[in-house]
Design a protein around this motif. Structure first.
Motif, PDB file in Angstrom:
ATOM      1  N   ALA A 103      28.133 -30.773  21.155  1.00  0.00           N
ATOM      2  CA  ALA A 103      28.668 -31.480  19.979  1.00  0.00           C
ATOM      3  C   ALA A 103      29.808 -30.707  19.307  1.00  0.00           C
ATOM      4  CB  ALA A 103      27.547 -31.742  18.983  1.00  0.00           C
ATOM      5  N   TYR A 104      29.781 -29.368  19.392  1.00  0.00           N
ATOM      6  CA  TYR A 104      30.859 -28.573  18.796  1.00  0.00           C
ATOM      7  C   TYR A 104      32.183 -28.756  19.551  1.00  0.00           C
ATOM      8  CZ  TYR A 104      27.510 -25.932  15.937  1.00  0.00           C
ATOM      9  OH  TYR A 104      26.553 -25.574  15.026  1.00  0.00           O
ATOM     10  N   GLN A 105      32.089 -29.176  20.822  1.00  0.00           N
ATOM     11  CA  GLN A 105      33.278 -29.239  21.678  1.00  0.00           C
ATOM     12  C   GLN A 105      33.863 -30.642  21.793  1.00  0.00           C
ATOM     13  OE1 GLN A 105      34.167 -26.401  23.455  1.00  0.00           O
ATOM     14  NE2 GLN A 105      32.393 -25.167  22.940  1.00  0.00           N
ATOM     15  N   ILE A 106      33.099 -31.654  21.398  1.00  0.00           N
ATOM     16  CA  ILE A 106      33.576 -33.027  21.592  1.00  0.00           C
ATOM     17  C   ILE A 106      33.642 -33.797  20.263  1.00  0.00           C
ATOM     18  CG2 ILE A 106      32.686 -33.174  23.962  1.00  0.00           C
ATOM     19  CD1 ILE A 106      30.382 -34.910  22.828  1.00  0.00           C
ATOM     20  N   GLY A 107      34.484 -34.805  20.248  1.00  0.00           N
ATOM     21  CA  GLY A 107      34.557 -35.695  19.094  1.00  0.00           C
ATOM     22  C   GLY A 107      34.260 -37.111  19.577  1.00  0.00           C
ATOM     23  N   ASP A 127      33.843 -33.074   3.916  1.00  0.00           N
ATOM     24  CA  ASP A 127      33.222 -31.827   3.433  1.00  0.00           C
ATOM     25  C   ASP A 127      31.879 -31.589   4.129  1.00  0.00           C
ATOM     26  OD1 ASP A 127      35.314 -31.398   1.722  1.00  0.00           O
ATOM     27  OD2 ASP A 127      34.283 -32.081  -0.091  1.00  0.00           O
ATOM     28  N   LEU A 128      31.126 -32.690   4.292  1.00  0.00           N
ATOM     29  CA  LEU A 128      29.830 -32.580   4.959  1.00  0.00           C
ATOM     30  C   LEU A 128      30.008 -32.145   6.416  1.00  0.00           C
ATOM     31  CD1 LEU A 128      26.732 -33.105   5.155  1.00  0.00           C
ATOM     32  CD2 LEU A 128      27.262 -35.471   5.683  1.00  0.00           C
ATOM     33  N   PHE A 129      30.968 -32.773   7.093  1.00  0.00           N
ATOM     34  CA  PHE A 129      31.200 -32.450   8.509  1.00  0.00           C
ATOM     35  C   PHE A 129      31.653 -30.998   8.682  1.00  0.00           C
ATOM     36  CE2 PHE A 129      31.584 -36.567  11.138  1.00  0.00           C
ATOM     37  CZ  PHE A 129      30.502 -37.102  10.475  1.00  0.00           C
ATOM     38  N   ALA A 130      32.418 -30.491   7.702  1.00  0.00           N
ATOM     39  CA  ALA A 130      32.869 -29.092   7.776  1.00  0.00           C
ATOM     40  C   ALA A 130      31.648 -28.165   7.820  1.00  0.00           C
ATOM     41  CB  ALA A 130      33.735 -28.773   6.574  1.00  0.00           C
ATOM     42  N   LYS A 131      30.632 -28.499   7.047  1.00  0.00           N
ATOM     43  CA  LYS A 131      29.402 -27.685   7.041  1.00  0.00           C
ATOM     44  C   LYS A 131      28.618 -27.898   8.330  1.00  0.00           C
ATOM     45  CE  LYS A 131      29.732 -26.036   2.802  1.00  0.00           C
ATOM     46  NZ  LYS A 131      30.133 -24.643   2.633  1.00  0.00           N
ATOM     47  N   ILE A 132      28.530 -29.165   8.738  1.00  0.00           N
ATOM     48  CA  ILE A 132      27.755 -29.479   9.942  1.00  0.00           C
ATOM     49  C   ILE A 132      28.324 -28.753  11.167  1.00  0.00           C
ATOM     50  CG2 ILE A 132      27.315 -31.377  11.589  1.00  0.00           C
ATOM     51  CD1 ILE A 132      26.758 -33.151   9.140  1.00  0.00           C
TER      52      ILE A 132
ATOM     53  N   LEU B  94      22.698 -38.238  16.971  1.00  0.00           N
ATOM     54  CA  LEU B  94      22.376 -37.454  18.164  1.00  0.00           C
ATOM     55  C   LEU B  94      23.581 -36.693  18.715  1.00  0.00           C
ATOM     56  CD1 LEU B  94      19.941 -39.802  20.126  1.00  0.00           C
ATOM     57  CD2 LEU B  94      19.395 -37.918  18.609  1.00  0.00           C
ATOM     58  N   ASN B  95      24.792 -37.113  18.318  1.00  0.00           N
ATOM     59  CA  ASN B  95      25.959 -36.390  18.842  1.00  0.00           C
ATOM     60  C   ASN B  95      26.509 -35.374  17.841  1.00  0.00           C
ATOM     61  OD1 ASN B  95      27.220 -38.007  17.004  1.00  0.00           O
ATOM     62  ND2 ASN B  95      28.267 -39.281  18.491  1.00  0.00           N
ATOM     63  N   LYS B  96      25.654 -34.917  16.940  1.00  0.00           N
ATOM     64  CA  LYS B  96      26.076 -33.902  15.962  1.00  0.00           C
ATOM     65  C   LYS B  96      25.270 -32.607  16.193  1.00  0.00           C
ATOM     66  CE  LYS B  96      28.675 -36.686  13.403  1.00  0.00           C
ATOM     67  NZ  LYS B  96      28.576 -37.816  14.311  1.00  0.00           N
ATOM     68  N   PRO B  97      25.890 -31.473  15.839  1.00  0.00           N
ATOM     69  CA  PRO B  97      25.190 -30.211  16.084  1.00  0.00           C
ATOM     70  C   PRO B  97      24.165 -29.854  14.995  1.00  0.00           C
ATOM     71  CG  PRO B  97      27.386 -29.784  15.241  1.00  0.00           C
ATOM     72  CD  PRO B  97      27.256 -31.264  15.330  1.00  0.00           C
ATOM     73  N   TYR B  98      23.191 -30.707  14.824  1.00  0.00           N
ATOM     74  CA  TYR B  98      22.081 -30.379  13.916  1.00  0.00           C
ATOM     75  C   TYR B  98      20.794 -30.990  14.439  1.00  0.00           C
ATOM     76  CZ  TYR B  98      23.567 -34.954  11.968  1.00  0.00           C
ATOM     77  OH  TYR B  98      23.947 -36.256  11.813  1.00  0.00           O
ATOM     78  N   TYR B 103      17.908 -33.073   9.498  1.00  0.00           N
ATOM     79  CA  TYR B 103      18.834 -33.944   8.772  1.00  0.00           C
ATOM     80  C   TYR B 103      18.047 -34.913   7.887  1.00  0.00           C
ATOM     81  CZ  TYR B 103      22.329 -37.572   7.903  1.00  0.00           C
ATOM     82  OH  TYR B 103      23.161 -38.483   7.288  1.00  0.00           O
ATOM     83  N   ASN B 104      17.054 -35.556   8.485  1.00  0.00           N
ATOM     84  CA  ASN B 104      16.264 -36.535   7.725  1.00  0.00           C
ATOM     85  C   ASN B 104      15.461 -35.881   6.603  1.00  0.00           C
ATOM     86  OD1 ASN B 104      16.541 -39.355   8.605  1.00  0.00           O
ATOM     87  ND2 ASN B 104      16.193 -38.444  10.600  1.00  0.00           N
ATOM     88  N   LEU B 105      14.972 -34.682   6.871  1.00  0.00           N
ATOM     89  CA  LEU B 105      14.213 -33.973   5.838  1.00  0.00           C
ATOM     90  C   LEU B 105      15.117 -33.719   4.626  1.00  0.00           C
ATOM     91  CD1 LEU B 105      11.657 -32.527   4.910  1.00  0.00           C
ATOM     92  CD2 LEU B 105      12.451 -30.474   6.075  1.00  0.00           C
TER      93      LEU B 105
END
Lengths: 333, 262
Positions: A103-107, A127-132, B94-98, B103-105
């Motif tokens: 996920a860090y490598q793809i959009g 802002d949220l995505f920057a943290k994620i 599912l395509n995010k790094p978490y 996330y739901n919590l």
């Protein structure tokens, strides 16, 4: 395959299959009761043994009619779906085994599913995505400033998403998808529902990203214009199988050389006879023509129509993608 | 660093809730209405005989008020999660790094914070007006809060597990109805468990629903270290159990995800 192309491979897919189980029910009350005690489950093959590879910096269109298996393929490649069999690697990672790392490598952008927070302005999602994506604050600010400028998002950065037009929303979705500098971008029907101007802006942006940032892009669409104007290579999928894989030039020469021209005219009984033009339908007030652009240019045809008839309206369109696929099948057989 | 992203989810959902804060406050007026009905009902019962299974009338109303507050803070986890699975929207997570569970919590704890205080606001106004403040010593407040928070967490992981049933079944909502009714009757939401027949009392006090609703509410109205530790032990055991169950269900369920169309 040369050594250079092996090291350049960003996406490799081999023998990928995905089968879904589908519960079927007979009509009526009897069917409903029957389905409780003995449900009929059939298997649907969405992706059927596909193999291909994509090199760094390529801009590839994955096209096909509805239900062809394009989105399913993309969802497997982004780690969202598990395949039934086969193998795939994106940047050396198996997507469904390394979902978070990948996920860090793809959009990703799934045109019909927004990742922006509906009641908040886009800046809050950014802002949220920057943290994620664990971005450093200075890197994030720099990247954000660049993207909002390039994608023209500045003016509605603080407007709640629910108040944005579809075109504005898609641009904001692109910023969200690109904040973390992805090496590969998956765009699933990004132009769906957009008007002509918004589509053009989006196509220019995609080309710019590919050219200036070297992002490898895979785009799914069933809009022939998207493919003609944006992509370098086309993979056509139908009923889960790859039916065509070639550079866009080859596809254009062999299959995208037809246009449909609909002409409304003032009453006339003159017959049209021109090389490369097939009259599909004709009456006193209108004609529907199929034009082979390898034999006659649209400009030449229009000029000739104008000379011969009093034209009141003119519509030029592409044949539906289903017809192109059918033609590919026929030619290859 | 790892927790930063979950705090950001918490913060963003908090901002999202603030957009309609006045609507939330007004929508939780109903909690106040419920407690008014309870006040009238239990005042009538109280006149017929003074014993309310060891609860004074004020303690009974504060207990029921607290169950309403806890209920409000729980959120519709089953509806949300099963809806995301059925509609295919889960693909956006599912395509995010978490961690999807993390996330739901964070998302629902943020919801819980706003809803808990909105509900508490109305219930306190009404119950304070009729009965004055609860007989609670301030020094126990952090422990009471911990008990309520753990109850909310146990409920979150139970309902998350129910929501994950949508990976296998077309609709997970009917399973949440069963859980809600158990919570209502055996969890101590309708009335304190002490009022139930003896055999049912024994069983009810062992069920996870009691550690979500009954124990935290009772710790609030009648704090004792013994009660608090019983509550804490049960909550930790059930929390560990349902965290394991939900993680396992998610791991297995991900292989069953089927998203039709774009």
């Amino acid at each position: 395959m040369s050594k250079k192309s092996v090291s350049n491979t960003v996406i490799s897919v081999s023998g990928l299959c995905k089968t879904f189980e589908l519960k079927k029910k007979e009509p009526g009350l009897k069917g409903s009761i029957k389905s409780i005690f003995s449900p009929k489950i059939s298997k649907v093959t969405a992706v059927d043994n596909i193999s291909f590879s994509i090199n760094k910096g390529e801009l590839v269109a994955l096209i096909g009619p509805n239900g062809a298996g394009k989105s399913t393929t993309l969802k497997i490649l982004t780690g969202i779906l598990f395949p039934s069999s086969g193998h795939a690697e994106i940047l050396g990672l198996v997507p469904w085994e390394n979902r978070k790392k990948l996920a860090y490598q793809i959009g990703t952008i799934f045109g019909q599913k927004s990742q922006l927070w509906y009641h908040l302005p886009p800046i809050d999602t950014f802002d949220l995505f920057a943290k994620i994506y664990d971005l450093e604050d200075t890197d994030y600010r720099k990247r954000l400033n660049y993207l909002v400028k390039v994608l023209g998002v500045t003016e509605f950065l603080n407007t709640p998403v629910r108040k944005l037009s579809l075109g504005q929303r898609i641009r904001a979705e692109l910023v969200a998808a690109l904040l973390h500098n992805p090496k590969v971008l998956f765009l699933d029907e990004p132009s769906i529902g957009l008007d002509i101007i918004a589509k053009k802006t989006l196509r220019d942006l995609i080309k710019k990203l590919n050219k200036e940032e070297g992002v490898t892009i895979i785009l799914t669409s069933h809009d022939v214009d998207d493919i003609e104007q944006v992509c370098e290579r086309v993979i056509i999928i139908n009923q889960g199988k790859i039916v065509h894989d070639s550079p866009i030039g080859e596809l254009k020469r062999n299959h995208l050389n037809k246009k449909i021209v609909q002409v409304m005219i003032e009453e006339s009984s003159k017959k049209l006879k021109q090389l490369g033009v097939k009259v599909l339908e004709s009456d006193k007030h209108s004609m529907k023509l199929e034009v082979n652009t390898n034999k006659v240019s649209i400009a030449k045809l229009v000029a000739s129509l104008m000379n011969k008839y009093k034209v009141t309206d003119l519509l030029i369109s592409d044949p539906p993608i289903e017809e192109i696929i059918e033609e590919i099948y026929t030619k290859e057989k | 660093m790892m927790l930063n992203k979950y705090f950001a989810v918490f913060r963003t959902n908090f901002l999202n809730n603030l957009v309609y804060f006045s609507d939330i406050i007004i929508s939780y007026m109903m909690s106040g209405m419920y407690i008014l009905i309870f006040i009238f009902l239990w005042s009538t019962v109280s006149k017929q005989g003074s014993d309310l299974a060891g609860y004074s009338l004020a303690a009974m109303i504060w207990y029921l008020g607290m169950t309403q507050v806890i209920r409000s803070a729980q959120g519709k986890v089953v509806h949300f999660v099963s809806g995301e699975i059925s509609s295919g929207n889960i693909s956006n997570y599912l395509n995010k790094p978490y961690s999807y569970i993390g996330y739901n919590l964070a998302y629902f704890l943020s919801d819980a914070l706003i809803k808990l205080f909105s509900s508490l606001f109305w219930i306190c106004i009404i119950v304070l007006f009729y009965f004055g403040p609860p007989s609670m010593e301030l020094k126990y407040f952090p422990f009471i809060l911990l008990s309520i928070l753990l109850g909310i967490l146990v409920n979150f992981f139970i309902t998350l597990s129910i929501g994950f049933l949508a990976f296998w079944f077309e609709d997970a909502i009917p399973y949440s109805w069963v859980y809600d009714k158990l919570m209502f009757v055996l969890g101590g939401m309708l009335l304190p468990i002490e009022i139930l027949p003896n055999a049912l009392q024994t069983i009810s006090k062992l069920l996870p629903t009691a550690f979500v609703m009954y124990f935290p509410a009772k710790v609030f109205v009648n704090f004792s270290w013994e009660l608090f530790l019983t509550s804490l032990t049960g909550q930790i055991i059930y929390l560990a159990f349902f965290i394991t169950i939900s993680c396992l269900m998610f791991k297995l369920g991900c292989k069953k995800v089927s998203i039709n169309g774009g």
